[in-house]
Design a protein around this motif. Sequence first.
Motif, PDB file in Angstrom:
ATOM      1  N   HIS A 153     -34.457   5.436 -31.217  1.00 44.04           N
ATOM      2  CA  HIS A 153     -35.133   4.227 -30.751  1.00 44.04           C
ATOM      3  C   HIS A 153     -35.614   4.479 -29.330  1.00 44.04           C
ATOM      4  O   HIS A 153     -34.894   5.048 -28.505  1.00 44.04           O
ATOM      5  CB  HIS A 153     -34.181   3.033 -30.787  1.00 44.04           C
ATOM      6  N   LEU A 154     -36.838   4.061 -29.038  1.00 41.08           N
ATOM      7  CA  LEU A 154     -37.396   4.218 -27.690  1.00 41.08           C
ATOM      8  C   LEU A 154     -37.046   3.009 -26.840  1.00 41.08           C
ATOM      9  O   LEU A 154     -37.383   1.876 -27.195  1.00 41.08           O
ATOM     10  CB  LEU A 154     -38.915   4.382 -27.760  1.00 41.08           C
ATOM     11  N   ASP A 155     -36.378   3.261 -25.729  1.00 47.29           N
ATOM     12  CA  ASP A 155     -36.024   2.206 -24.787  1.00 47.29           C
ATOM     13  C   ASP A 155     -37.016   2.277 -23.627  1.00 47.29           C
ATOM     14  O   ASP A 155     -36.894   3.120 -22.741  1.00 47.29           O
ATOM     15  CB  ASP A 155     -34.586   2.407 -24.292  1.00 47.29           C
ATOM     16  N   PHE A 156     -38.008   1.406 -23.629  1.00 46.65           N
ATOM     17  CA  PHE A 156     -39.044   1.472 -22.616  1.00 46.65           C
ATOM     18  C   PHE A 156     -38.563   1.003 -21.249  1.00 46.65           C
ATOM     19  O   PHE A 156     -39.245   1.210 -20.245  1.00 46.65           O
ATOM     20  CB  PHE A 156     -40.270   0.668 -23.060  1.00 46.65           C
ATOM     21  N   ASP A 157     -37.388   0.394 -21.207  1.00 44.21           N
ATOM     22  CA  ASP A 157     -36.797   0.034 -19.923  1.00 44.21           C
ATOM     23  C   ASP A 157     -36.028   1.198 -19.316  1.00 44.21           C
ATOM     24  O   ASP A 157     -35.649   1.148 -18.147  1.00 44.21           O
ATOM     25  CB  ASP A 157     -35.859  -1.171 -20.089  1.00 44.21           C
ATOM     26  N   ASP A 158     -35.805   2.251 -20.123  1.00 41.13           N
ATOM     27  CA  ASP A 158     -35.088   3.435 -19.646  1.00 41.13           C
ATOM     28  C   ASP A 158     -35.605   4.652 -20.406  1.00 41.13           C
ATOM     29  O   ASP A 158     -34.855   5.356 -21.073  1.00 41.13           O
ATOM     30  CB  ASP A 158     -33.581   3.257 -19.855  1.00 41.13           C
ATOM     31  N   LEU A 159     -36.906   4.873 -20.331  1.00 38.11           N
ATOM     32  CA  LEU A 159     -37.533   5.920 -21.117  1.00 38.11           C
ATOM     33  C   LEU A 159     -36.987   7.297 -20.771  1.00 38.11           C
ATOM     34  O   LEU A 159     -36.938   8.190 -21.631  1.00 38.11           O
ATOM     35  CB  LEU A 159     -39.048   5.884 -20.898  1.00 38.11           C
ATOM     36  N   MET A 160     -36.530   7.485 -19.537  1.00 34.20           N
ATOM     37  CA  MET A 160     -36.016   8.782 -19.105  1.00 34.20           C
ATOM     38  C   MET A 160     -34.508   8.907 -19.299  1.00 34.20           C
ATOM     39  O   MET A 160     -33.897   9.848 -18.807  1.00 34.20           O
ATOM     40  CB  MET A 160     -36.381   9.031 -17.640  1.00 34.20           C
ATOM     41  N   PHE A 161     -33.918   7.927 -19.980  1.00 34.43           N
ATOM     42  CA  PHE A 161     -32.504   7.993 -20.376  1.00 34.43           C
ATOM     43  C   PHE A 161     -31.591   8.237 -19.163  1.00 34.43           C
ATOM     44  O   PHE A 161     -30.709   9.088 -19.162  1.00 34.43           O
ATOM     45  CB  PHE A 161     -32.286   9.093 -21.405  1.00 34.43           C
ATOM     46  N   GLU A 162     -31.787   7.449 -18.130  1.00 33.65           N
ATOM     47  CA  GLU A 162     -30.964   7.590 -16.932  1.00 33.65           C
ATOM     48  C   GLU A 162     -29.616   6.884 -17.069  1.00 33.65           C
ATOM     49  O   GLU A 162     -28.703   7.145 -16.306  1.00 33.65           O
ATOM     50  CB  GLU A 162     -31.727   7.052 -15.716  1.00 33.65           C
ATOM     51  N   ARG A 163     -29.517   5.991 -18.053  1.00 36.23           N
ATOM     52  CA  ARG A 163     -28.266   5.263 -18.278  1.00 36.23           C
ATOM     53  C   ARG A 163     -27.628   5.700 -19.600  1.00 36.23           C
ATOM     54  O   ARG A 163     -28.288   5.785 -20.628  1.00 36.23           O
ATOM     55  CB  ARG A 163     -28.534   3.747 -18.329  1.00 36.23           C
ATOM     56  N   GLY A 164     -26.344   5.997 -19.547  1.00 37.44           N
ATOM     57  CA  GLY A 164     -25.602   6.325 -20.765  1.00 37.44           C
ATOM     58  C   GLY A 164     -26.149   7.533 -21.509  1.00 37.44           C
ATOM     59  O   GLY A 164     -26.190   7.558 -22.743  1.00 37.44           O
ATOM     60  N   TYR A 165     -26.516   8.557 -20.770  1.00 34.80           N
ATOM     61  CA  TYR A 165     -27.187   9.719 -21.360  1.00 34.80           C
ATOM     62  C   TYR A 165     -26.314  10.457 -22.370  1.00 34.80           C
ATOM     63  O   TYR A 165     -25.138  10.730 -22.117  1.00 34.80           O
ATOM     64  CB  TYR A 165     -27.608  10.685 -20.257  1.00 34.80           C
ATOM     65  N   ARG A 166     -26.914  10.773 -23.517  1.00 38.08           N
ATOM     66  CA  ARG A 166     -26.336  11.674 -24.508  1.00 38.08           C
ATOM     67  C   ARG A 166     -27.438  12.636 -24.930  1.00 38.08           C
ATOM     68  O   ARG A 166     -28.520  12.208 -25.341  1.00 38.08           O
ATOM     69  CB  ARG A 166     -25.794  10.909 -25.717  1.00 38.08           C
ATOM     70  N   ALA A 167     -27.144  13.919 -24.840  1.00 38.27           N
ATOM     71  CA  ALA A 167     -28.182  14.921 -25.092  1.00 38.27           C
ATOM     72  C   ALA A 167     -28.761  14.809 -26.496  1.00 38.27           C
ATOM     73  O   ALA A 167     -29.980  14.909 -26.689  1.00 38.27           O
ATOM     74  CB  ALA A 167     -27.615  16.318 -24.860  1.00 38.27           C
ATOM     75  N   SER A 168     -27.908  14.603 -27.513  1.00 37.36           N
ATOM     76  CA  SER A 168     -28.399  14.541 -28.882  1.00 37.36           C
ATOM     77  C   SER A 168     -29.279  13.319 -29.094  1.00 37.36           C
ATOM     78  O   SER A 168     -30.303  13.385 -29.774  1.00 37.36           O
ATOM     79  CB  SER A 168     -27.238  14.528 -29.876  1.00 37.36           C
ATOM     80  N   SER A 169     -28.896  12.199 -28.495  1.00 37.15           N
ATOM     81  CA  SER A 169     -29.720  10.998 -28.613  1.00 37.15           C
ATOM     82  C   SER A 169     -31.051  11.180 -27.900  1.00 37.15           C
ATOM     83  O   SER A 169     -32.098  10.714 -28.369  1.00 37.15           O
ATOM     84  CB  SER A 169     -28.986   9.792 -28.034  1.00 37.15           C
ATOM     85  N   ALA A 170     -31.030  11.864 -26.764  1.00 34.47           N
ATOM     86  CA  ALA A 170     -32.268  12.125 -26.033  1.00 34.47           C
ATOM     87  C   ALA A 170     -33.202  13.020 -26.839  1.00 34.47           C
ATOM     88  O   ALA A 170     -34.430  12.844 -26.818  1.00 34.47           O
ATOM     89  CB  ALA A 170     -31.953  12.760 -24.680  1.00 34.47           C
ATOM     90  N   TYR A 171     -32.629  13.973 -27.569  1.00 40.29           N
ATOM     91  CA  TYR A 171     -33.459  14.824 -28.428  1.00 40.29           C
ATOM     92  C   TYR A 171     -34.124  13.983 -29.514  1.00 40.29           C
ATOM     93  O   TYR A 171     -35.331  14.091 -29.757  1.00 40.29           O
ATOM     94  CB  TYR A 171     -32.619  15.932 -29.066  1.00 40.29           C
ATOM     95  N   GLY A 172     -33.355  13.116 -30.175  1.00 38.57           N
ATOM     96  CA  GLY A 172     -33.925  12.258 -31.201  1.00 38.57           C
ATOM     97  C   GLY A 172     -35.029  11.373 -30.645  1.00 38.57           C
ATOM     98  O   GLY A 172     -36.076  11.181 -31.281  1.00 38.57           O
ATOM     99  N   ARG A 173     -34.818  10.854 -29.437  1.00 44.81           N
ATOM    100  CA  ARG A 173     -35.856  10.029 -28.800  1.00 44.81           C
ATOM    101  C   ARG A 173     -37.115  10.853 -28.533  1.00 44.81           C
ATOM    102  O   ARG A 173     -38.231  10.364 -28.699  1.00 44.81           O
ATOM    103  CB  ARG A 173     -35.345   9.455 -27.483  1.00 44.81           C
ATOM    104  N   SER A 174     -36.920  12.086 -28.099  1.00 42.28           N
ATOM    105  CA  SER A 174     -38.093  12.914 -27.804  1.00 42.28           C
ATOM    106  C   SER A 174     -38.901  13.185 -29.066  1.00 42.28           C
ATOM    107  O   SER A 174     -40.136  13.236 -29.032  1.00 42.28           O
ATOM    108  CB  SER A 174     -37.674  14.237 -27.145  1.00 42.28           C
ATOM    109  N   LYS A 175     -38.209  13.344 -30.190  1.00 45.44           N
ATOM    110  CA  LYS A 175     -38.909  13.596 -31.447  1.00 45.44           C
ATOM    111  C   LYS A 175     -39.519  12.316 -32.016  1.00 45.44           C
ATOM    112  O   LYS A 175     -40.576  12.354 -32.655  1.00 45.44           O
ATOM    113  CB  LYS A 175     -37.966  14.258 -32.449  1.00 45.44           C
ATOM    114  N   LEU A 176     -38.882  11.178 -31.784  1.00 39.20           N
ATOM    115  CA  LEU A 176     -39.518   9.915 -32.146  1.00 39.20           C
ATOM    116  C   LEU A 176     -40.784   9.729 -31.312  1.00 39.20           C
ATOM    117  O   LEU A 176     -41.833   9.335 -31.838  1.00 39.20           O
ATOM    118  CB  LEU A 176     -38.560   8.751 -31.940  1.00 39.20           C
TER     119      LEU A 176
END
Length: 301
Positions: A153-176
């Motif tokens: 899911h894309l969080d447009f309030d935190d597009l750069m994943f500065e809060r609660g970062y998880r690498a695997s979730s960030a990868y999924g977001r990048s592919k979404l």
Amino acid sequence: MTTWTADNIPDQKGRTAVVTGANSGLGLVTATELARHGAHVVLAVRNTAAGAEAARRINGDVEVRELDLASLDSVCEFAGKLVAEHARIDLLVNNAGVVLLGPRRTSADGFELQLGTNMLGHFALTGLLLDALTDGKGPRVVSLSSITHKGAHLDFDDLMFERGYRASSAYGRSKLATTVFGIELERRLRAVQSPITSVLAHPGLTRTNLTPRAWEHRGRMGRVIARTGLLFTQSVAQGALPQLFAATGPDVRGGQLFGPSGPWETRGRVAEGRLSREAGDPVVGARLWAAAEELTGVRYL
């Protein structure tokens, strides 16, 4: 769709193809097959020594150019030099990607590294090559999605994943984000009656060097897949077929996603895949497009 293999690729003579991340894995197979069928292939790679080694292994007309998708300066320099020497580009395969483990890292421009490399770098590259693609013969842009986009899911309030970062979730977001980009690009191309077609592909679960890292931290099943990959994955040659079909297959329509036909789209023959609802949402597409233009400074369509 009947079984499709790389031997079914139509004659590519006279076509110029750019493949990012072409020195290994899916990119190397894609570049090799395009060259085998007659295309002039630009190997766009971060490591030019690895690119030169790949070029020596490919039996065909290829050239190596440096491109670091985690740096907008590098993207701009690459695109400028390329269009100066190749006024026409027929195919762009946005294949390169990065998978992280561990703490959050950023690109040269301060973007979360996976989003910056996998999506924003390719967004900028595509925009900068758009004029050359417009002049191409049957031009296509192929962007590499992933089945992981469906759980993201894309969080447009935190597009750069500065809060609660998880690498695997960030990868999924990048592919979404990559998938949303490919679909929104197609909408905008059709709106201006462009000759370019934007298509998507994903490799399912393929035995590349990225596979274990992509799944290691995705819960219990992810760890099982990462540690017993040979039981769940397919070869790199098979995994590259969806993007090769997207790039060269007949009767491909803009906005289609191709991937394996097997259970959960993990492996098997090439078939049309399914987008997540968010990936196909035009509101999400417009919002991500605006954000990407603002972040990269590249504006088109």
